[in-house]
Scaffold this active site. Structure first.
Site, PDB file in Angstrom:
ATOM      1  N   ASP A 147     -35.225 -12.565 -23.291  1.00  0.00           N
ATOM      2  CA  ASP A 147     -36.508 -12.236 -23.897  1.00  0.00           C
ATOM      3  C   ASP A 147     -37.552 -13.293 -23.549  1.00  0.00           C
ATOM      4  OD1 ASP A 147     -38.054 -10.595 -25.823  1.00  0.00           O
ATOM      5  OD2 ASP A 147     -38.059 -12.432 -27.011  1.00  0.00           O
TER       6      ASP A 147
ATOM      7  N   GLU B 280     -19.567 -20.015 -13.923  1.00  0.00           N
ATOM      8  CA  GLU B 280     -18.280 -20.550 -14.353  1.00  0.00           C
ATOM      9  C   GLU B 280     -17.306 -19.436 -14.746  1.00  0.00           C
ATOM     10  OE1 GLU B 280     -18.975 -23.094 -17.657  1.00  0.00           O
ATOM     11  OE2 GLU B 280     -20.365 -24.423 -16.582  1.00  0.00           O
TER      12      GLU B 280
END
Length: 549
Positions: A205, A256
């Site tokens: 956002d 990751e």
């Protein structure tokens, strides 16, 4: 969960369905949509043919702005469920072949967040997590800058000790200070919290707004909240270069984890080349294409937007994301149904009901717009209810409006509630058309008379319905090797009233934006039409998919 059967990362060509959770499906009968309601509708979403769900904020929140005021990023809003419910939804979605992308709200927190409560108490170091400044004028009684809230009124609120805090949205949404390393560390931890629970990415956002000019200068034009009047990167709080470093760090976090975790940015930028910077290698994966969303139903405007978007993104190796509606803008059947369209930077609201809206014209154009959008290279987003053909609800009673824009504008701008009305699932199932179970509380926003005409069960199996058109479009799009990621070539010339594009191998899309029917180009097979052909010709405001040699 089935991965995309190619070497192309799934997000480059995915169809992602936006779930505005409050209005999607209410399982417990309190009139508010919830996680259990989403779980019940997963078979519907899988049958629709989408690849993933983007869910608007589900975090604990006092709901000053429908959840975009987050009090706890590691907790679920009790009206929606629990973290355990969210974990079950993630598992269920994956079992249905659907990925799941929650919202993340990094520009601001709720004023009920533990950090902001500590700031108001003036605990050591707490205020540096937000943007506090002394006021101007006698006794500091004037706001520190002339900045305006996106919801109307000043972007500053004064606290008891006389200082002011920044909120570019509602006063219940204080802006964070991203120059403070604590803020960056906290959000990386929040990302890991949800990645560890299996989410497949995040929608970001206000991705353009996190970094502010530390000098907090006045705006040269107080109405310029999108950076149009500034040189690139020069606006005090829009699209500053420092945001890119934040997203490079976020990308390292996502990388990751296995399974092509992704980000999509809500980034309002003053030019397409600025947007492309967000999705350059090592940064975010995708960004919403708002220039396409706000483009009028005009062949020149649409073609220019398509060419500019694909060209700029190609330069950085990114894919486009096409979107026609979302929870912040007037639904596109209503936008396209207006005989004239005012120039708007963001078509978020109407002051009053627009009696010029031609519902039938807008619905016809919306069907054609779907075929064009789905034929473009890249991914696409479907806002809940657009697959039902829902128009904007422009006559919600004033005393029922809940968007903070209504209050902040002194009750002159009605805000975004018209695109957020709860979905009609069943034409005969209760007073809420199946949104809630029988005997439930009234929906949090009232549904208009005649809403049952759009109900999903009424459209199911009707070959002429919008729902079945969406299902067919998404099925063909997934099956056709020409569609999804890749390139396009124009057959029509710039300025033509008919847009004619080709995708290889052997696919063409033709859209007639003119006033008269046109002949189809040479083709081997008609795959799909937005509306029936007229004596073999493509009518006005209509589109066709063709198999070509």
């Amino acid at each position: 969960m089935t991965d995309t059967p190619s070497d192309t990362p799934w997000w480059r060509e995915a169809v992602i369905y936006q779930v505005y959770i409050r209005s999607f499906a209410d399982a417990d009968g309190d009139g508010i949509g919830d996680i259990a309601g989403i779980r019940e509708k997963l078979p519907y979403l899988a049958e629709l043919g989408v690849d993933a769900l983007w869910i608007n904020p589900w975090y604990a929140s006092p709901q000053a702005d429908a959840g975009y005021d987050v009090a706890d990023y590691r907790a679920i809003e009790p009206a929606y469920g629990t973290v355990s419910d969210a974990e079950k939804l993630i598992v269920d979605a994956h079992e249905h072949g659907l990925r799941l992308i929650p919202d993340i709200v990094p520009n601001h927190t709720s004023d009920q967040h533990v950090w902001f409560r500590a700031a108001l108490a003036d605990e050591p170091g707490a205020r540096d997590r937000y943007v506090f400044r002394p006021g101007r004028g006698p006794d500091g009684a004037e706001p520190p800058t002339n900045w305006r809230s996106h919801f109307g009124g000043p972007a500053w609120t004064r606290v008891e000790d006389g200082s002011w805090y920044l909120h570019l949205f509602d006063p219940g949404q204080p802006d964070l200070n991203w120059a403070n390393p604590e803020v960056a560390a906290e959000f990386e931890a929040v990302l890991r919290f949800w990645f560890d629970r299996g989410v497949d990415g995040f929608r970001i956002d206000v991705a353009h707004g996190l970094v502010k000019d530390p000098d907090l200068p006045d705006l040269t034009d107080a109405a310029d909240q999108l950076g149009r009047s500034y040189p690139p990167g020069g606006h005090p709080y829009v699209d500053r270069d420092g945001v890119l470093e934040i997203y490079e760090a976020w990308r390292r976090v996502a990388d990751e984890y296995p399974g092509d975790r992704m980000f999509v940015a809500e980034a309002w930028t003053p030019a397409p080349d600025r947007l492309a910077r967000y999705v350059a290698p090592g940064r975010l994966h995708t960004a919403f294409n708002f220039d396409y969303l706000v483009a009028p139903w005009d062949p020149a405007a649409l073609r220019e937007t398509i060419d500019t978007t694909t060209g700029r993104l190609r330069e950085v190796g990114a894919s486009a994301t096409w979107v026609l509606s979302n929870h912040d803008v007037v639904r596109h059947p209503s936008r396209y149904g207006r005989p004239t369209r005012e120039v708007e930077e963001v078509p978020t609201s109407t002051v009053a009901r627009d009696d010029r809206t031609d519902v039938a014209l807008g619905a016809r154009r919306a069907r054609a717009a779907l075929l064009l959008e789905a034929a473009l290279p890249g991914g696409m987003y479907v806002y809940q209810g657009e697959e039902l053909g829902l128009p904007e609800v422009e006559d919600i009673p004033s005393d029922a409006l809940q968007d903070p824009t209504w209050r902040r504008s002194d009750y002159t701008v009605r805000g975004r509630d018209g695109c957020r009305v709860p979905l009609p699932w069943s034409a005969t199932d209760g007073a809420s058309t199946g949104f809630s179970p029988e005997g439930a509380d009234a929906p949090w926003l009232p549904q208009p008379a005649g809403w049952d005409a759009y109900a999903a069960d009424r459209q199911q199996g009707d070959p002429d319905s919008v729902l079945e058109l969406y299902r067919t479009v998404l099925r063909l799009r997934r099956a056709d090797p020409a569609l999804g990621d890749g390139e396009l070539a124009w057959v029509s010339a710039p300025g033509d009233a008919v847009l004619h594009l080709r995708r290889e191998p052997g696919f063409a899309c033709v859209v007639n934006l003119g006033a008269e029917p046109v002949d189809l180009p040479a083709h081997d097979e008609v795959l799909l039409t937005s509306v029936p052909l007229e004596d073999g010709r493509l009518g006005a405001d209509a589109a066709v998919w063709l198999r070509v040699s």
